[in-house]
Design a protein around this motif. Structure first.
Motif, PDB file in Angstrom:
ATOM      1  N   TYR A 268      89.506  81.193 -40.353  1.00 22.95           N
ATOM      2  CA  TYR A 268      88.880  79.923 -39.946  1.00 22.95           C
ATOM      3  C   TYR A 268      88.485  79.713 -38.656  1.00 22.95           C
ATOM      4  CZ  TYR A 268      88.077  75.019 -39.966  1.00 22.95           C
ATOM      5  OH  TYR A 268      87.214  73.798 -39.909  1.00 22.95           O
ATOM      6  N   SER A 269      87.302  79.440 -38.368  1.00 20.78           N
ATOM      7  CA  SER A 269      86.570  79.278 -37.039  1.00 20.78           C
ATOM      8  C   SER A 269      86.774  77.664 -36.576  1.00 20.78           C
ATOM      9  CB  SER A 269      85.218  79.585 -36.845  1.00 20.78           C
ATOM     10  OG  SER A 269      84.802  79.477 -35.388  1.00 20.78           O
ATOM     11  N   LYS A 270      87.835  77.275 -35.636  1.00 23.53           N
ATOM     12  CA  LYS A 270      87.893  75.888 -35.201  1.00 23.53           C
ATOM     13  C   LYS A 270      86.489  75.352 -34.565  1.00 23.53           C
ATOM     14  CE  LYS A 270      92.711  75.931 -34.653  1.00 23.53           C
ATOM     15  NZ  LYS A 270      93.913  75.471 -33.612  1.00 23.53           N
ATOM     16  N   ARG A 274      84.081  76.345 -39.927  1.00 23.03           N
ATOM     17  CA  ARG A 274      83.835  76.905 -41.115  1.00 23.03           C
ATOM     18  C   ARG A 274      84.731  78.331 -41.227  1.00 23.03           C
ATOM     19  NH1 ARG A 274      79.736  81.154 -40.665  1.00 23.03           N
ATOM     20  NH2 ARG A 274      79.174  81.189 -38.324  1.00 23.03           N
ATOM     21  N   TRP A 275      84.544  78.685 -42.591  1.00 23.25           N
ATOM     22  CA  TRP A 275      85.783  79.914 -42.964  1.00 23.25           C
ATOM     23  C   TRP A 275      84.423  81.138 -42.645  1.00 23.25           C
ATOM     24  CZ3 TRP A 275      90.757  80.818 -43.839  1.00 23.25           C
ATOM     25  CH2 TRP A 275      91.320  79.517 -44.062  1.00 23.25           C
ATOM     26  N   SER A 276      85.193  82.176 -42.583  1.00 25.42           N
ATOM     27  CA  SER A 276      84.321  83.654 -42.338  1.00 25.42           C
ATOM     28  C   SER A 276      85.112  84.711 -42.537  1.00 25.42           C
ATOM     29  CB  SER A 276      83.560  83.675 -40.947  1.00 25.42           C
ATOM     30  OG  SER A 276      82.568  84.835 -40.702  1.00 25.42           O
TER      31      SER A 276
END
Length: 359
Positions: A268-270, A274-276
């Motif tokens: 998860y990118s803060k 979003r998720w990647s």
């Protein structure tokens, strides 16, 4: 050892081969070698590193850097035969900041919804264009597309296009169009048609990226943290260790599932919210071999570990033993001059007595 502002003690400059992602050269310098000016370190390191590769007989066709004015001027003046390109990621990032800043002004809030589209269109213009005219013709199309105008009468250049190059648009789109001639649309035009931005188009035509180097800079922090101070030989050795680590592992194979497909790990990118995913790679295998080489080098080294080390010719401490612009006075003099603002007594060695029981 770094803190906010131009206060870095060292600069580490890395040159990476674009296809293999191997580290070819890594230069470290202390700011004592640039008249104690941290702002001059990057240019000095770049020149030394590039000349090192040229002296080794390497044929260099193109150099990709970020948009540092000092390096840009150096390339024009001393290396005119080498193509100089800018990192498209940094260029698109700065463009996004300009769009966000304009969108935060009163009455321009709707421009914020177009930030990602403008940045993506800049990437697309650099990716498909071979000449400045082609880039400019495609790039200026965002001015018309944003107001739902996908064909316009005259192209901005002789070889440019006068139509959008996208396919059919979705009918259920949620983002609204800008109003032609509105202050928001005029702000977008000012950003797209900025003279400085247009003058730098030749540096982005090849759509080059230094993302691999950005990842390597994070790896350096594993060996040389900014929270600690190192002497020049230690800092250089730690950077070399990071380069050895990178070169031994940058081409590792990815893990495969039982069906032969690539195994991925989600995260998860803060920042992006979003998720990647990223592909999992095989385990490190260089640790045992490099440890063996270090031990064998120590065994066969004729110099004892307790002997005084002679400073190398390019050690910053040969210029000055400290970072201060003036030599330090004896410690005894500094202690004698030091006075406390809180001890009000004729005897400087006598401290005040406090009754802590009353606190």
């Amino acid at each position: 050892m770094d803190s906010p502002g131009h206060s870095a003690q060292y600069c580490s400059y890395t040159l990476m081969e674009m296809i293999s992602k191997k580290i070819l050269c890594i230069i470290t310098m202390g700011k004592r070698m640039t008249e104690r000016k941290s702002t001059n370190l990057e240019k000095a390191c770049f020149k030394i590193g590039l000349q090192f590769l040229l002296d080794k007989g390497m044929k260099i066709i193109e150099v990709v850097t970020d948009a540092l004015i000092q390096v840009e001027a150096l390339m024009k003046r001393e290396y005119p035969n080498i193509k100089h390109s800018f990192d498209i990621w940094h260029g698109a990032k700065n463009l996004g900041k300009k769009v966000i800043k304009a969108g935060q002004e009163k009455g321009n809030k709707s421009l914020l919804d177009w930030t990602r589209d403008v940045v993506n269109h800049y990437w697309y213009s650099a990716e498909i264009s071979k000449t400045t005219d082609e880039f400019l013709g495609v790039w200026c199309g965002i001015i018309h597309h944003a107001v739902n105008e996908h064909e316009w009468a005259v192209s901005y250049t002789d070889t440019g296009s006068n139509t959008c190059q996208h396919g059919p648009l979705c009918d259920d789109r949620q983002k609204g169009w800008l109003k032609a001639g509105s202050p928001t649309h005029n702000s977008l035009i000012e950003i797209v048609m900025n003279k400085w931005l247009i003058s730098k188009i030749p540096y982005y035509l090849n759509c080059r990226s230094t993302a691999g180097l950005e990842n390597f800079q994070n790896l350096i922090l594993k060996y040389a943290s900014k929270r600690h101070s190192y002497n020049p030989p230690s800092y250089r050795a730690r950077n070399f260790l990071a380069a050895l680590d990178h070169n031994a592992n940058c081409q590792r194979n990815t893990f495969l599932n039982k069906d032969g497909s690539t195994r991925y790990q989600r995260y998860y990118s803060k920042k992006g919210g979003r998720w990647s995913t990223y592909a999992l790679r095989e385990d490190y295998e260089y640790i045992e071999s490099i440890t063996k080489d270090i031990v064998m080098a120590r065994i066969h080294d004729p110099v004892g570990m307790n002997e005084r080390v002679v400073l190398s010719n390019d050690d910053p401490r040969r210029i000055s033993p400290t970072l201060a612009p003036t030599p330090p006075p004896p410690t005894s003099e500094l202690v004698a001059e030091k006075k406390s603002r809180f001890v009000k007594t004729e005897d400087p060695d006598k401290t005040l007595d406090y009754d802590w029981s009353s606190c």
